[in-house]
Design an enzyme around this catalytic site. Sequence first.
Site, PDB file in Angstrom:
ATOM      1  N   ASP A  17       0.830  -1.202   0.000  1.00 45.45           N
ATOM      2  CA  ASP A  17       0.000   0.000   0.000  1.00 45.45           C
ATOM      3  C   ASP A  17       0.869   1.259   0.000  1.00 45.45           C
ATOM      4  OD1 ASP A  17      -2.356   1.424   0.046  1.00 45.45           O
ATOM      5  OD2 ASP A  17      -2.653   1.256   2.209  1.00 45.45           O
ATOM      6  N   HIS A  65       2.802   3.790  -9.027  1.00 47.30           N
ATOM      7  CA  HIS A  65       2.609   2.371  -9.345  1.00 47.30           C
ATOM      8  C   HIS A  65       3.848   1.783 -10.020  1.00 47.30           C
ATOM      9  CE1 HIS A  65      -1.447   2.568  -7.989  1.00 47.30           C
ATOM     10  NE2 HIS A  65      -1.866   3.359  -8.963  1.00 47.30           N
ATOM     11  N   LEU A 103      10.344 -21.019  -3.279  1.00 45.02           N
ATOM     12  CA  LEU A 103       9.276 -20.129  -2.822  1.00 45.02           C
ATOM     13  C   LEU A 103       8.058 -20.227  -3.733  1.00 45.02           C
ATOM     14  CD1 LEU A 103       8.438 -17.545  -1.019  1.00 45.02           C
ATOM     15  CD2 LEU A 103       9.285 -16.230  -2.968  1.00 45.02           C
TER      16      LEU A 103
END
Length: 251
Positions: A28, A45, A139
Amino acid sequence: MNTATASEIERLGIPAAALPHHVAIIMDGNGRWAASRNLDRSEGHKAGARRTPPIVESASRLGIEAMTLYSFSTENWARAEAEVGVLMNLYTEYLVSQRPLLTDNNVRFRHLGQRDGLPARVLDELDRNVELTADNTGLTLHLALNYGSRAEITAAVRSIAADAASGELTTAEVDEALISSRLGTAGSPDPDLLIRTSGEMRISNYLLWQISYAELYVTDTYWPDFTPEHFHEALRDFAGRQRRFGREQSE
């Protein structure tokens, strides 16, 4: 444990056993980061997209089992059309550009969220990344894109109800494990640690079922400024907590 992982853990300064198995992140603050610099939100962004690979690589090198990144919620479609268009273009570029990182770090990529509504070009690149990394064993990276937890749980319930209606299972067989198996994160452990950047103190319809006992870590740092060092600090904080899972603290 490979040399890179051992070195990374040694630099972190906490035992490998104290690391979380699954880290979820609410990324965020891109817009506020841009506004604080008098930049267009699109620049925020773009900066946020550049911040993601170092965090993923660090998690991989530490031997963390899974990571889930909250990138675009089902509610984000309400944003300005131009901003959504910029984001979809960024996703297309990002999914292509990060393939070497996924391959080099043995990362298995998964999409978490609804396909309906996403542009065909984004879906194509999502599917390609899933396909290319299907056999990777390191991962597991879930990208929560067009994701909402209530919608995810609703879809799981509908799937179970359909199986019950067809006689494939009985109501007695419906338990927490079955519900978990119908969620998008099936196969990964529930998150132990939830990180939220930019200081907001809310969950935002994110992994509501899966984070029942996750430790929460909130930082005022905006996502474009969140470095591997910030990530490591969150891991150190997690390692210092006593997790009781509803039990009384031992004497």
